[in-house]
Design a protein around this motif. Structure first.
Motif, PDB file in Angstrom:
ATOM      1  N   LEU A  25     -39.078  54.956  -7.469  1.00  0.00           N
ATOM      2  CA  LEU A  25     -39.371  54.057  -8.584  1.00  0.00           C
ATOM      3  C   LEU A  25     -40.698  54.393  -9.250  1.00  0.00           C
ATOM      4  N   LEU A  26     -41.726  54.667  -8.464  1.00  0.00           N
ATOM      5  CA  LEU A  26     -43.033  54.967  -9.058  1.00  0.00           C
ATOM      6  C   LEU A  26     -43.003  56.289  -9.813  1.00  0.00           C
ATOM      7  N   ALA A  27     -42.234  57.255  -9.328  1.00  0.00           N
ATOM      8  CA  ALA A  27     -42.105  58.517 -10.057  1.00  0.00           C
ATOM      9  C   ALA A  27     -41.410  58.286 -11.392  1.00  0.00           C
ATOM     10  N   ILE A  28     -40.403  57.434 -11.405  1.00  0.00           N
ATOM     11  CA  ILE A  28     -39.692  57.115 -12.637  1.00  0.00           C
ATOM     12  C   ILE A  28     -40.610  56.378 -13.606  1.00  0.00           C
ATOM     13  N   ALA A  29     -41.420  55.472 -13.087  1.00  0.00           N
ATOM     14  CA  ALA A  29     -42.380  54.764 -13.937  1.00  0.00           C
ATOM     15  C   ALA A  29     -43.395  55.724 -14.546  1.00  0.00           C
ATOM     16  N   THR A  30     -43.824  56.698 -13.767  1.00  0.00           N
ATOM     17  CA  THR A  30     -44.774  57.685 -14.271  1.00  0.00           C
ATOM     18  C   THR A  30     -44.194  58.461 -15.444  1.00  0.00           C
ATOM     19  N   CYS A  31     -42.877  58.581 -15.486  1.00  0.00           N
ATOM     20  CA  CYS A  31     -42.204  59.286 -16.591  1.00  0.00           C
ATOM     21  C   CYS A  31     -41.971  58.383 -17.804  1.00  0.00           C
ATOM     22  N   GLY A  32     -42.407  57.120 -17.717  1.00  0.00           N
ATOM     23  CA  GLY A  32     -42.384  56.261 -18.894  1.00  0.00           C
ATOM     24  C   GLY A  32     -41.343  55.174 -18.921  1.00  0.00           C
ATOM     25  N   ALA A  33     -40.508  55.056 -17.901  1.00  0.00           N
ATOM     26  CA  ALA A  33     -39.471  54.018 -17.891  1.00  0.00           C
ATOM     27  C   ALA A  33     -40.044  52.693 -17.404  1.00  0.00           C
ATOM     28  N   ASP A  34     -39.611  51.612 -18.020  1.00  0.00           N
ATOM     29  CA  ASP A  34     -39.879  50.300 -17.452  1.00  0.00           C
ATOM     30  C   ASP A  34     -39.040  50.152 -16.185  1.00  0.00           C
ATOM     31  N   VAL A  35     -39.550  49.406 -15.217  1.00  0.00           N
ATOM     32  CA  VAL A  35     -38.902  49.421 -13.910  1.00  0.00           C
ATOM     33  C   VAL A  35     -38.736  48.025 -13.319  1.00  0.00           C
ATOM     34  N   ALA A  36     -37.603  47.857 -12.628  1.00  0.00           N
ATOM     35  CA  ALA A  36     -37.342  46.649 -11.853  1.00  0.00           C
ATOM     36  C   ALA A  36     -37.388  47.013 -10.378  1.00  0.00           C
ATOM     37  N   VAL A  37     -38.311  46.402  -9.665  1.00  0.00           N
ATOM     38  CA  VAL A  37     -38.481  46.652  -8.233  1.00  0.00           C
ATOM     39  C   VAL A  37     -37.573  45.686  -7.485  1.00  0.00           C
ATOM     40  N   HIS A  38     -36.566  46.234  -6.818  1.00  0.00           N
ATOM     41  CA  HIS A  38     -35.644  45.378  -6.091  1.00  0.00           C
ATOM     42  C   HIS A  38     -36.059  45.233  -4.634  1.00  0.00           C
ATOM     43  N   TYR A  39     -35.891  44.025  -4.112  1.00  0.00           N
ATOM     44  CA  TYR A  39     -36.149  43.759  -2.696  1.00  0.00           C
ATOM     45  C   TYR A  39     -35.211  42.662  -2.229  1.00  0.00           C
ATOM     46  N   ARG A  40     -35.062  42.562  -0.926  1.00  0.00           N
ATOM     47  CA  ARG A  40     -34.301  41.451  -0.355  1.00  0.00           C
ATOM     48  C   ARG A  40     -35.228  40.452   0.304  1.00  0.00           C
ATOM     49  N   THR A  41     -36.166  40.935   1.147  1.00  0.00           N
ATOM     50  CA  THR A  41     -37.091  40.027   1.838  1.00  0.00           C
ATOM     51  C   THR A  41     -38.555  40.407   1.639  1.00  0.00           C
ATOM     52  N   SER A  42     -38.840  41.603   1.192  1.00  0.00           N
ATOM     53  CA  SER A  42     -40.229  42.098   1.122  1.00  0.00           C
ATOM     54  C   SER A  42     -40.866  41.764  -0.221  1.00  0.00           C
ATOM     55  N   ASP A  43     -41.062  40.459  -0.465  1.00  0.00           N
ATOM     56  CA  ASP A  43     -41.552  40.043  -1.775  1.00  0.00           C
ATOM     57  C   ASP A  43     -42.976  40.510  -2.055  1.00  0.00           C
ATOM     58  N   ASP A  44     -43.860  40.436  -1.076  1.00  0.00           N
ATOM     59  CA  ASP A  44     -45.248  40.863  -1.294  1.00  0.00           C
ATOM     60  C   ASP A  44     -45.328  42.362  -1.568  1.00  0.00           C
ATOM     61  N   ALA A  45     -44.568  43.134  -0.810  1.00  0.00           N
ATOM     62  CA  ALA A  45     -44.566  44.584  -1.019  1.00  0.00           C
ATOM     63  C   ALA A  45     -44.002  44.921  -2.392  1.00  0.00           C
ATOM     64  N   ALA A  46     -42.949  44.224  -2.810  1.00  0.00           N
ATOM     65  CA  ALA A  46     -42.361  44.475  -4.127  1.00  0.00           C
ATOM     66  C   ALA A  46     -43.353  44.161  -5.241  1.00  0.00           C
ATOM     67  N   ALA A  47     -44.076  43.067  -5.101  1.00  0.00           N
ATOM     68  CA  ALA A  47     -45.071  42.714  -6.116  1.00  0.00           C
ATOM     69  C   ALA A  47     -46.159  43.773  -6.213  1.00  0.00           C
ATOM     70  N   ALA A  48     -46.555  44.331  -5.083  1.00  0.00           N
ATOM     71  CA  ALA A  48     -47.572  45.372  -5.081  1.00  0.00           C
ATOM     72  C   ALA A  48     -47.057  46.641  -5.761  1.00  0.00           C
ATOM     73  N   VAL A  49     -45.779  46.982  -5.539  1.00  0.00           N
ATOM     74  CA  VAL A  49     -45.205  48.162  -6.189  1.00  0.00           C
ATOM     75  C   VAL A  49     -45.145  47.953  -7.697  1.00  0.00           C
TER      76      VAL A  49
END
Length: 245
Positions: A25-49
């Motif tokens: 996901l971060l590599a895709i973001a670096t290429c200019g795409a807006d991104v949706a970080v998906h998670y099931r239980t890791s909400d804090d980690a997803a917010a950090a990403v």
């Protein structure tokens, strides 16, 4: 590193709060795409990403849901669409791994491995397709497993190999079914990755695959210039041959 221009795209990577999904996901973001970080239980980690992705100058949001539940898949896509617009890049990365002998595996574990790897890929792809078809463009990349297209089997973690074989079959079928829609569907299939749960005694080239090794073929498939490449599977295995094991 390959860096296609993905500006104007919206990407959703399942299971992107940690591990391989995070790095893709971060590599895709670096290429200019807006991104949706998906998670099931890791909400804090997803917010950090998501916060890290925004440092690349793109919009980012987090979406929560179980990819094996049709209603939750619909809800997480709706959340991404509400924040970022329709998803035109989907990376199906979620997939449980259970490295135990099949007889020692309880049914819930067996079912979770099959459902997260195969059903999750099916449900997310099906939900993404209508908007991609309407737009006449889209990219789907599924994460497989090295040698799964050669009916790799083992008594240990058997449902994982079954599911990943299904993922590669699904990839080819969906590629054939979208040839007139401007959509490509491909797979990236690693063997052992740097964050894998287990490492064999011997590794090809004396190392596991680095995250960057998976990022490269993924970005190639997402490149706008790769629009004739569909139904392909790139193994990221260092030349591993399971018949030697």
């Amino acid at each position: 590193m390959l860096a296609p221009d993905l500006s104007g795209r919206t990407a959703l990577v399942t299971g992107s709060a940690k591990g391989v999904g995070r790095e893709l996901l971060l590599a895709i973001a670096t290429c200019g795409a807006d991104v949706a970080v998906h998670y099931r239980t890791s909400d804090d980690a997803a917010a950090a990403v998501a916060e890290t992705a925004r440092e690349a100058g793109v919009d980012a949001t987090t979406v929560q849901g179980d990819v094996t539940d049709p209603d939750e898949v619909d809800a997480l896509f709706s959340a991404a669409e509400s924040e970022l617009g329709h998803v035109d890049v989907l990376v199906n990365n979620v997939g449980a791994f259970a490295p135990v002998h099949w007889e020692e595996m309880d049914f819930d574990t067996w079912n979770t491995v099959l459902e997260t790897n195969l059903n999750g890929t099916y449900l997310c792809s099906k939900r993404a397709l209508p908007a991609m078809r309407e737009a006449g463009a889209g990219r789907i990349v599924n994460i497989g497993y090295a040698s799964a297209d050669r009916a790799l089997v083992a008594t240990k973690n058997f449902p994982y190999f079954v599911a990943k074989t299904g993922v590669l079959m699904f990839t080819r079928m969906l590629a054939a079914d979208t040839t007139d829609d401007g959509i490509t569907v491909n797979a990236v299939s690693p063997y052992v990755v740097e964050n894998s749960d287990e490492f064999p005694d011997e590794l090809p080239r004396d190392r596991p695959a680095a995250f960057e090794d998976l990022i490269q073929p993924t970005l190639f498939f997402l490149d706008p210039d790769s629009d004739y490449v569909s139904g392909a599977n790139v193994e990221v295995s260092g030349g591993w041959l399971p018949e030697r094991v």
